[in-house]
Design an enzyme around this catalytic site. Sequence first.
Site, PDB file in Angstrom:
ATOM      1  NE  ARG A   1       9.477  -2.662 -15.506  1.00  0.00           N
ATOM      2  CZ  ARG A   1      10.590  -1.845 -14.689  1.00  0.00           C
ATOM      3  NH1 ARG A   1      11.926  -1.550 -15.283  1.00  0.00           N
ATOM      4  NH2 ARG A   1      10.286  -1.443 -13.610  1.00  0.00           N
TER       5      ARG A   1
ATOM      6  CB  SER B   1       6.937   2.919  -8.562  1.00  0.00           C
ATOM      7  OG  SER B   1       5.610   2.935  -9.248  1.00  0.00           O
TER       8      SER B   1
ATOM      9  N   PRO C   1       0.762  -1.111   0.009  1.00  0.00           N
ATOM     10  CG  PRO C   1      -0.802  -1.577   1.573  1.00  0.00           C
ATOM     11  CD  PRO C   1       0.624  -2.061   1.117  1.00  0.00           C
TER      12      PRO C   1
ATOM     13  CD  GLU D   1       4.982  -6.905 -14.443  1.00  0.00           C
ATOM     14  OE1 GLU D   1       6.223  -6.560 -14.136  1.00  0.00           O
ATOM     15  OE2 GLU D   1       4.604  -8.078 -14.120  1.00  0.00           O
TER      16      GLU D   1
ATOM     17  CB  ILE E   1      -1.905  -9.848  -4.927  1.00  0.00           C
ATOM     18  CG1 ILE E   1      -1.147  -8.968  -4.022  1.00  0.00           C
ATOM     19  CG2 ILE E   1      -1.191 -11.158  -5.220  1.00  0.00           C
ATOM     20  CD1 ILE E   1       0.350  -8.634  -4.407  1.00  0.00           C
TER      21      ILE E   1
END
Length: 375
Positions: free
Chosen positions: A239, A129, A125, A358, A154
């Site tokens: 990615r 990033s 939370p 991502e 998740i």
Amino acid sequence: MELTAEQAAIRDTVREVATEEIRPTAAEADRTETFPEDVWETLADLDLTALTVPEEYDGFDADRLTYAIVNEAVAYGSLAVATALSVHALATSCIAEFGSEDLREQWLPDMATGQPVGAFALSEPDAGSNPAEMSTIARLEGDEYVLDGEKQWITNGQRSGVLVVFARTDPDDEGSVTQFLVPKDADGLSVGTPEEKLGLRASDTTSLSFDGVRIPAENRLTEEGRGLAAALSILTGGRVGIAAQSVGLAQAALDEAVDYAGEREQFDQPIADIQTIRHKLAEMQTTVRAGRLLTHDAARRMERGEDARMAASMAKYFASEGAMDVTNEAVQIHGGAGYVESDIERFYRDAKVTTIYEGTTQIQKTTIARELLDG
């Protein structure tokens, strides 16, 4: 460089499944916010749930480009399904790369069949990033680790059976992030209420709470303090996967727009004959093609063992923002028909998340600039 005959065959097979079996389930799954488990079984039957499982554990063991091709093709049918698959693949990648032989033998053969489903518990939370700021703690007590903390956003949060969890082993040391394998049925582990999201509504997204969760010390996947470096390594491949999914989503929107433009008539002619529409479609086609080429370049660099961080970030940045642009134009071409409940409006809602998970677009730009300027 063209695809091999095998890669082209895999692409065509998965695209056919996406069109005939995945796409028809997508609207109902989105509307009811439920994951289409029958589709998951189909992916398992095709060995796609084994994409990143080594052959010695009954896996598919796909090369990087094939992994990208599969992600694009599945996303052509449903981004929510593709996201669930890629996160499962992240989990099996971590176990395959960092787990002990005992852990690999215990978990990977079953995960290759699609059950248990894997989840990747990195986000928190308050960490955003920057995973170095995570607050989940794993304390070593005898021959067990005890986990306490919260995870958020998740994917596969409810439906998973095994988690790859990142936690600090020292609450005062941000460099102590370590990676652990946690069975979903562990005492003290609870799953939050599914998130209500703008898009990707069929994806199972929840929070996770760890309250004195005990796991064997052997379930530590990386050396203490090596979890963050491992996460960043795995996320480079992740990615590329999200870039490929963005391309698949954009291609689906483009194909729908081309079909509609040929059928819809205004001013006694198909709107495909109107130059404004033709130019929109030309721009969309160029965006999709460029995103695919960047994605394939990053995948090939990873397969060759090169440092592909900048290539992966460029692919993810361009393809995800491209998906936003292409789906937006697809809605515009459809007019009112694209604004009401339809594949097109769902594509548009789903596209936004590709610029966030991502690593956000801004994180990708930071990575690209760092690699370009700082060496």
